[in-house]
Design a protein around this motif. Sequence first.
Motif, short mmCIF file in Angstrom:
data_model
loop_
_atom_site.label_atom_id
_atom_site.label_comp_id
_atom_site.label_asym_id
_atom_site.label_seq_id
_atom_site.Cartn_x
_atom_site.Cartn_y
_atom_site.Cartn_z
N ALA B 509 51.27 73.30 15.72
CA ALA B 509 51.06 74.49 16.64
C ALA B 509 50.24 73.98 17.74
N ILE B 510 49.03 73.34 17.50
CA ILE B 510 48.23 72.98 18.58
C ILE B 510 48.59 72.16 19.55
N ARG B 511 49.42 70.99 19.03
CA ARG B 511 49.98 69.86 19.51
C ARG B 511 51.13 70.44 20.59
N GLU B 512 51.97 71.31 20.18
CA GLU B 512 53.04 71.91 20.81
C GLU B 512 52.56 72.62 21.94
N ALA B 513 51.29 73.42 21.51
CA ALA B 513 50.58 74.26 22.66
C ALA B 513 50.15 73.53 23.87
N ALA B 514 49.44 72.43 23.37
CA ALA B 514 48.74 71.62 24.24
C ALA B 514 49.78 70.84 25.37
N GLU B 515 51.01 70.57 24.84
CA GLU B 515 52.08 69.82 25.28
C GLU B 515 52.90 70.83 26.49
N PHE B 516 52.58 72.08 25.90
CA PHE B 516 53.58 72.97 26.88
C PHE B 516 52.85 72.95 28.21
N PRO B 517 53.42 72.85 29.33
CA PRO B 517 53.10 73.00 30.59
C PRO B 517 52.66 74.29 30.99
N GLY B 518 51.55 74.52 31.50
CA GLY B 518 50.93 75.91 32.06
C GLY B 518 50.15 76.55 30.65
N ALA B 519 49.74 77.70 30.90
CA ALA B 519 48.75 78.30 29.92
C ALA B 519 49.52 78.81 28.67
N SER B 520 48.89 78.11 27.57
CA SER B 520 49.54 78.40 26.43
C SER B 520 48.53 78.93 25.38
N ALA B 521 48.97 79.43 24.27
CA ALA B 521 47.84 79.86 23.26
C ALA B 521 48.08 79.79 21.86
N VAL B 522 47.18 79.48 21.00
CA VAL B 522 47.58 79.43 19.55
C VAL B 522 46.40 80.48 19.05
N ILE B 523 46.80 81.59 18.07
CA ILE B 523 46.23 82.18 17.58
C ILE B 523 45.93 81.61 16.10
N ALA B 524 44.60 81.16 15.66
CA ALA B 524 44.23 80.63 14.33
C ALA B 524 43.63 81.90 13.45
N LYS B 525 44.53 82.44 12.62
CA LYS B 525 44.25 83.71 12.21
C LYS B 525 43.73 83.61 10.75
#
Lengths: 197, 598
Positions: B509-525
Amino acid sequence: MSNSIVIAGVGGQGTLLASKILAAAAGARGLFVRTSETIGMAQRGGCVSSHLRIDAKELSPIIPEHHADILLAFEPAEAVRMLPKMKASAGCVVNTDSVIPTNVALGKGVYLKKDYLDLLRNRFPAAVFIEGARTALAAGDIRTLNVVILGAASGAGILPFSAEEILSAMKTCVKPKLLAMNEKAFELGLAAPGVRW
Amino acid sequence: MTVKVCMGNEAIALGALAAGVSVAAGYPGTPSTEIIETLAHVHRPGVSVQWSVNEKAALEVAAGAAYAGARSLCTMKQVGLNVASDPLMSLSYIGVKGGMVIAVADDPGPWSSQTEQDTRGFAKHANLPVFDPSSPEEAYLMVQTAYEFSEKYSLPVFMRPTTRVCHASADVDLAEPAEIKAADGFERRPEWCIFPALSYRRHGELEVKQYEMARDFDSMPYNRIEGKGRKGVAVSGVSYLYAKEAVSELGADVLLYKVGTPYPLPEKTTKDFLASVDSVLVIEELDPVVEEQLLIEASGKVPVLGKRSGDMPKNGEYSFEIVKDALIKYLGLPQPEKEADALPQLPVRPPVLCAGCPHRASFYAAKVAAKGFKKAVYCGDIGCYTLGNAAPLNMVDTCLCMGAGITLAQGIALADRDAKCLAFIGDSTFFHTGIPGVINAVYQGTDITVIVLDNHTTAMTGHQPHPGTGKHADGSEAPALDIETLLKACGVKHVSTVDPFDFPETVKAIREAAEFPGASAVIAKAPCIAQIKKPAAVRFVNDGCIKCGRCVAEIGCPAITPDSTGRAVIDAPLCTDCGLCSYVCPVSAIERGERNVK
């Protein structure tokens, strides 16, 4: 009967409750009590200490160097860290179970348990050394270590309060549902086979 | 009257109740937190107590209540006042109707803070009076006086305890709690709206009040001159007790000026003191607030020693030893020989993330996820997760102030195009000041990844509820705001929620978010482990351990230490069965087993 007590340990070991119980015991006797605690960031596994000054209205809330009469140490290295605070004649109870900091486990820094215990033994020949964790687990929870140490100190006769006074102070400070377990921890601490060198 | 051993913060809360406070609002921050906690715990009918979303909100809520005639209390730590400074500066012009006390706890040292800023200086900057208690028992009385003073001058009043007052306890003579001072309701009047013409007039009136308040402070027992002699010593805050003990041990004659209101200094008492001494040593932690006022008042006629003269330390916390040494030098007494206590080398014991803390798993997953990136920058924030900076995680490259991680990441991303910028923020901090930064990233189209470390509490300060928890300060039910919904509503196009202990999924999830162009977010809950019952299972190391040390070196869990042979040992009472170490072990030698508590 001014009395200064240092309680030293590692964040999470429950020094705060021990301090509260002693303060309540002093209060019940009508003595003015001043305490100081480490609260905040250091509570996450850092060094913490509680300072209690009994019958001490116009005194610093932090015990100055060479002014402490009693040391209740939850951990050997933390006992040594408090030595500059202690009077030469101080009464001590030291839990010998080490808490090894993560950075020492990572190879940064040292933990010289034998040196610490030797120094404490030489400095305070009457000090009582206990294996607190084992006793606390026998009482039902590692978190009763604080009360085990109070029990051991009471058993060693170094506290300015009787065992009954401590037990009655516990009733005002300990959550009712945990009281029975803590009373057991106190009794086990009182009878703990503390080692005197 | 009943005597009770009270912590300073508790004394302030009980003092406010004794003064009839009916609205209290704050944001948690060491060393101020226990004031609101005490009020929430006492749970007095008719008293509204809240953990506000941040200090600005808290101060405005308290101000509104005071506009309507209630006695209100607002609490925060010193850096919180920076967040609340916008309403504060205007409020000093507008004033209040009901008494309003702003309790701001300073942290000399600092023990648990970003800065050593001095709220007494802030009070002076805002032209507002400040009470500086030396002990819990004095704080209890002062806060009651502060309410009367606030109403007399129609101004909010500061209470500025420091760590050694907030977290010290002492016997306090408690009065019966007063009736709640009934608010007579909000009355419309033009002076509630700040406009330039009003500001000009109010500024003038405020300047006149400074002198009136200084004269009024003369009659207060918190300001007094004790002792005898021509050697003057002025003390503020907890240093009063250090000085009392040191003077008594030295058996010295000094004229001690105990300053309880460091701004404005009491007028006549100050003049009388300066007229009675040949010199003054000023003992006050943090900034030379009393010292500079005494220097002006003495106007060169009496030497005023302190921080400016190099006689007192300018930073850090004071102690009995520092004060005693300064007094010995000032009084020209013989310096006692000090024997250094030779101790064996002791371990440094920095605070660490707890065993089983979900933040450790999130940080480690981000570290693993970022392995393929050319460069990764980890912007941290304020909370338990700031401790992710320590080895071996080393996952906090920046930390500035509440909410700054998300916006610093944007600046770094703009200036360093090679860097993947990951901003970590806790759930409470996200609500506090994180959201505007997220909106800015979306609006500007800046490529950053926000990782919300959602442990469902404000952990570092001792587990206070916040808008995401579904609880109020007093434990009653509240609507729970959903962070994922908020992020999406802010326009973040890529948002995912993961359980950080599902390690492979979190890395992905973090890798995908970081590769997303623009603002992205992961909530680690995952909930804070201090708030959940320890599970029946623990991890243990079996005989397959190859003593490689990887579990210790990679994640730095305080429950894992090598024994004398180098074999990893897990401390069962500390273990929470989080299982992160099992992912790290290259030979699958860490297994799950029964917790053996007896």
